[in-house]
Scaffold this motif. Structure first.
Motif, mmCIF file in Angstrom:
data_model
loop_
_atom_site.group_PDB
_atom_site.id
_atom_site.type_symbol
_atom_site.label_atom_id
_atom_site.label_comp_id
_atom_site.label_asym_id
_atom_site.label_seq_id
_atom_site.Cartn_x
_atom_site.Cartn_y
_atom_site.Cartn_z
ATOM 1 N N GLU A 131 46.294 58.718 -110.051
ATOM 2 C CA GLU A 131 47.742 58.629 -110.326
ATOM 3 C C GLU A 131 48.367 57.490 -109.500
ATOM 4 O O GLU A 131 49.137 56.669 -110.020
ATOM 5 C CB GLU A 131 48.396 59.964 -109.947
ATOM 6 C CG GLU A 131 49.893 60.022 -110.130
ATOM 7 C CD GLU A 131 50.499 61.279 -109.464
ATOM 8 O OE1 GLU A 131 51.585 61.697 -109.895
ATOM 9 O OE2 GLU A 131 49.874 61.810 -108.498
ATOM 10 N N ALA A 132 47.991 57.406 -108.221
ATOM 11 C CA ALA A 132 48.569 56.372 -107.346
ATOM 12 C C ALA A 132 48.071 54.978 -107.723
ATOM 13 O O ALA A 132 48.842 54.014 -107.694
ATOM 14 C CB ALA A 132 48.211 56.684 -105.891
ATOM 15 N N VAL A 133 46.791 54.871 -108.114
ATOM 16 C CA VAL A 133 46.250 53.568 -108.541
ATOM 17 C C VAL A 133 47.060 53.043 -109.725
ATOM 18 O O VAL A 133 47.502 51.895 -109.733
ATOM 19 C CB VAL A 133 44.757 53.700 -108.927
ATOM 20 C CG1 VAL A 133 44.252 52.420 -109.601
ATOM 21 C CG2 VAL A 133 43.910 54.025 -107.700
ATOM 22 N N GLU A 134 47.267 53.900 -110.710
ATOM 23 C CA GLU A 134 48.029 53.486 -111.911
ATOM 24 C C GLU A 134 49.472 53.106 -111.539
ATOM 25 O O GLU A 134 50.005 52.107 -112.024
ATOM 26 C CB GLU A 134 47.999 54.605 -112.957
ATOM 27 C CG GLU A 134 46.613 54.762 -113.590
ATOM 28 C CD GLU A 134 46.409 56.109 -114.290
ATOM 29 O OE1 GLU A 134 45.287 56.344 -114.790
ATOM 30 O OE2 GLU A 134 47.377 56.924 -114.302
ATOM 31 N N ALA A 135 50.060 53.850 -110.627
ATOM 32 C CA ALA A 135 51.460 53.600 -110.253
ATOM 33 C C ALA A 135 51.619 52.256 -109.541
ATOM 34 O O ALA A 135 52.502 51.467 -109.883
ATOM 35 C CB ALA A 135 51.955 54.722 -109.346
ATOM 36 N N ILE A 136 50.744 51.947 -108.583
ATOM 37 C CA ILE A 136 50.916 50.687 -107.852
ATOM 38 C C ILE A 136 50.546 49.482 -108.710
ATOM 39 O O ILE A 136 51.168 48.418 -108.604
ATOM 40 C CB ILE A 136 50.137 50.676 -106.515
ATOM 41 C CG1 ILE A 136 48.645 50.776 -106.711
ATOM 42 C CG2 ILE A 136 50.655 51.760 -105.577
ATOM 43 C CD1 ILE A 136 47.846 50.598 -105.407
ATOM 44 N N LYS A 137 49.571 49.659 -109.616
ATOM 45 C CA LYS A 137 49.189 48.525 -110.482
ATOM 46 C C LYS A 137 50.238 48.285 -111.579
ATOM 47 O O LYS A 137 50.341 47.192 -112.104
ATOM 48 C CB LYS A 137 47.799 48.761 -111.050
ATOM 49 C CG LYS A 137 46.699 48.568 -109.983
ATOM 50 C CD LYS A 137 45.308 48.626 -110.540
ATOM 51 C CE LYS A 137 44.257 48.481 -109.452
ATOM 52 N NZ LYS A 137 44.022 47.074 -109.028
ATOM 53 N N ALA A 138 51.042 49.303 -111.857
ATOM 54 C CA ALA A 138 52.162 49.114 -112.795
ATOM 55 C C ALA A 138 53.233 48.239 -112.136
ATOM 56 O O ALA A 138 53.937 47.483 -112.815
ATOM 57 C CB ALA A 138 52.738 50.479 -113.181
ATOM 58 N N ILE A 139 53.320 48.322 -110.809
ATOM 59 C CA ILE A 139 54.300 47.515 -110.057
ATOM 60 C C ILE A 139 53.767 46.102 -109.842
ATOM 61 O O ILE A 139 54.479 45.115 -110.033
ATOM 62 C CB ILE A 139 54.614 48.176 -108.697
ATOM 63 C CG1 ILE A 139 55.314 49.520 -108.909
ATOM 64 C CG2 ILE A 139 55.455 47.257 -107.806
ATOM 65 C CD1 ILE A 139 55.377 50.394 -107.671
ATOM 66 N N ASN A 140 52.491 45.989 -109.452
ATOM 67 C CA ASN A 140 51.860 44.682 -109.223
ATOM 68 C C ASN A 140 50.391 44.743 -109.652
ATOM 69 O O ASN A 140 49.549 45.248 -108.900
ATOM 70 C CB ASN A 140 51.953 44.289 -107.737
ATOM 71 C CG ASN A 140 51.143 43.027 -107.435
ATOM 72 O OD1 ASN A 140 50.649 42.351 -108.336
ATOM 73 N ND2 ASN A 140 50.966 42.756 -106.138
ATOM 74 N N PRO A 141 50.048 44.241 -110.847
ATOM 75 C CA PRO A 141 48.661 44.329 -111.350
ATOM 76 C C PRO A 141 47.633 43.672 -110.429
ATOM 77 O O PRO A 141 46.467 44.046 -110.452
ATOM 78 C CB PRO A 141 48.737 43.592 -112.697
ATOM 79 C CG PRO A 141 50.182 43.609 -113.064
ATOM 80 C CD PRO A 141 50.958 43.587 -111.780
#
Ligand code: G3H
Ligand code: ZN
Length: 297
Positions: free
Chosen positions: A117-127
């Motif tokens: 969940e956290a991986v997807e969230a931070i990569k949504a902010i900065n790939p």
């Protein structure tokens, strides 16, 4: 400046590791920067949730950006041991290069779902941000421990590593390979050293196929560091050794200048002392480095 993924790929090809040093104040940050300039290699500055709360997440990002531009040294920035989604997103928005998403204290399946969940969230902010996940018990606390309170022989298995990487999408894995956070008094006195399971590191590298981070580096045997790098470790975290140098040299400076009240007269010896620790570790982690690479950045 080169993205963290490119820096790690290049250093892996060179057979060296990126030194990661935690900072909790400007003295530690100045010392890490000065050592990176002196040795002429990239470095990654890290700050845990506690260190970020004290320094300020955006403030630290702005400081590192300014120092990077001022000194022209490749300094990367990592949000260390992050145990909440909002804190991970805050670091990603502030421009950190990576986040250590640490749900290692949870049961494996819970660790997988929270990390994913956290991986997807931070990569949504900065790939381009790199996500690190942690499995296994390496204890907590970059401090001097009276005793070892966990059984650090419970090593991460190659199967666990493979499954964790596949199911979370992390870019970097932090396994348990005999390492532990913090130091015992006997380690601070140089009487005992931490040792690593090098064979297990190589097995995990082969199974996981991603970058590997060694947490709990303080007090580890030098030869074990070099063998761990050769076996596949890409990033090495050092914190307690810096904190010990910070405290001991601050006490020394206050004692030798008992009437002094000017911080920029009291603190330079502390910067120097911490810088020496960082420089010696950077030289060791980059021992394989060919001279023509040095100072090319
Ligand atoms: O995340 C920080 C490190 O893992 C530092 O561990 O205090 O044992 O060097 P250490
Ligand atoms: Zn750590």
């Amino acid at each position: 400046m080169d993205a963290l993924r490119n820096v790690l790929t290049r250093l892996q090809q060179q057979g060296v590791a990126l030194g990661h040093f935690n900072v909790a104040d400007l003295v530690l940050l100045k010392a890490v920067l000065a050592a990176a300039v002196e040795v002429g290699v990239p470095v990654i500055v890290g700050a845990s949730e506690g260190e970020r709360d004290f320094l300020g997440t955006c403030e630290l990002a702005a400081l590192v950006k300014a120092m990077r531009e001022e000194h022209g040294v490749p300094v990367l920035l990592n949000a260390d041991h992050t145990r909440s989604l909002p804190k991970a997103e805050e670091a990603a928005r502030a421009g950190f290069d990576s986040v250590v998403i640490d749900f290692s204290a949870l049961p494996f399946d819970k660790n997988v779902s929270r990390t994913k969940e956290a991986v997807e969230a931070i990569k949504a902010i900065n790939p381009a941000i790199l996500a690190e996940g942690e499995i296994g018990d390496i204890g907590t606390g970059s401090e001097i421990h009276e005793t070892v309170h966990s059984d650090f022989r419970n090593l991460t298995t190659p199967e666990e590593a493979r499954q964790f990487v596949d199911s979370t999408g992390i870019d970097i894995l932090a396994p348990a390979v005999g390492n532990m956070h913090g130091m015992l008094k006997s380690m601070v006195e140089g009487k005992t050293k931490k040792h690593l399971n090098i064979e297990r590191i190589a097995q995990i590298k082969k199974a996981a196929g991603v970058f590997l981070t060694l947490h709990g580096g303080s007090g580890t045997d030098d030869e074990d560091f070099l063998s761990a790098i050769a076996a596949g470790i890409n990033i090495i975290h050092i914190n307690t050794e810096l904190r010990v140098a910070w405290r001991q040299s601050l006490e020394g400076s206050l004692t030798s200048q008992s009437n002094e009240v000017v911080p920029y007269k009291i603190l330079p010896p502390v910067v120097d002392s911490v810088k020496q620790v960082v420089s010696s570790r950077l030289k060791l982690f980059n021992a394989q480095l060919t001279s023509e690479y040095c100072c090319l950045y």
